[in-house]
Design a protein around this motif. Structure first.
Motif, PDB file in Angstrom:
ATOM      1  N   UNK A 134      87.399  -0.902  31.126  1.00  0.00           N
ATOM      2  CA  UNK A 134      86.346   0.305  31.182  1.00  0.00           C
ATOM      3  C   UNK A 134      87.071   1.324  32.111  1.00  0.00           C
ATOM      4  N   UNK A 135      87.752   1.118  33.132  1.00  0.00           N
ATOM      5  CA  UNK A 135      88.247   2.272  33.830  1.00  0.00           C
ATOM      6  C   UNK A 135      89.248   3.193  32.864  1.00  0.00           C
ATOM      7  N   UNK A 136      90.123   2.469  32.012  1.00  0.00           N
ATOM      8  CA  UNK A 136      90.863   3.313  31.241  1.00  0.00           C
ATOM      9  C   UNK A 136      90.346   3.974  30.268  1.00  0.00           C
ATOM     10  N   UNK A 137      89.090   3.468  29.759  1.00  0.00           N
ATOM     11  CA  UNK A 137      88.187   4.301  28.783  1.00  0.00           C
ATOM     12  C   UNK A 137      87.412   5.655  29.526  1.00  0.00           C
ATOM     13  N   UNK A 138      87.185   5.255  30.702  1.00  0.00           N
ATOM     14  CA  UNK A 138      86.559   6.367  31.764  1.00  0.00           C
ATOM     15  C   UNK A 138      87.750   7.356  31.878  1.00  0.00           C
ATOM     16  N   UNK A 139      88.817   7.028  32.058  1.00  0.00           N
ATOM     17  CA  UNK A 139      90.116   7.999  32.542  1.00  0.00           C
ATOM     18  C   UNK A 139      90.173   8.980  31.253  1.00  0.00           C
TER      19      UNK A 139
END
Length: 65
Positions: A28-33
């Motif tokens: 999720x953090x990777x998609x957000x970034x």
């Protein structure tokens, strides 16, 4: 999503103390970034192109073409 900010601002998931993020949270953090960097690059482009007329001061009419 940060509960204090409501639906206006999304933030990445923070790592809890003495624990690691789960694989799903990391994804999720990777998609957000990846979404965030797209927006950051667009903001940078706007700032760069705004600087040009400010530095030149006077822009002859034929430079707008």
């Amino acid at each position: 999503m940060n509960p204090k900010c409501g639906n206006l601002i999304d933030t990445p998931i923070k790592k809890p103390k003495n624990k690691d993020l789960t694989v799903e949270q990391k994804e999720e953090n990777k998609e957000f970034s990846s979404k965030r960097i797209f927006v950051e690059h667009r903001i940078c482009s706007l700032k760069i192109f705004r600087v040009v007329p400010d530095r030149l001061g006077y822009m002859p009419p034929n430079m707008n073409k």
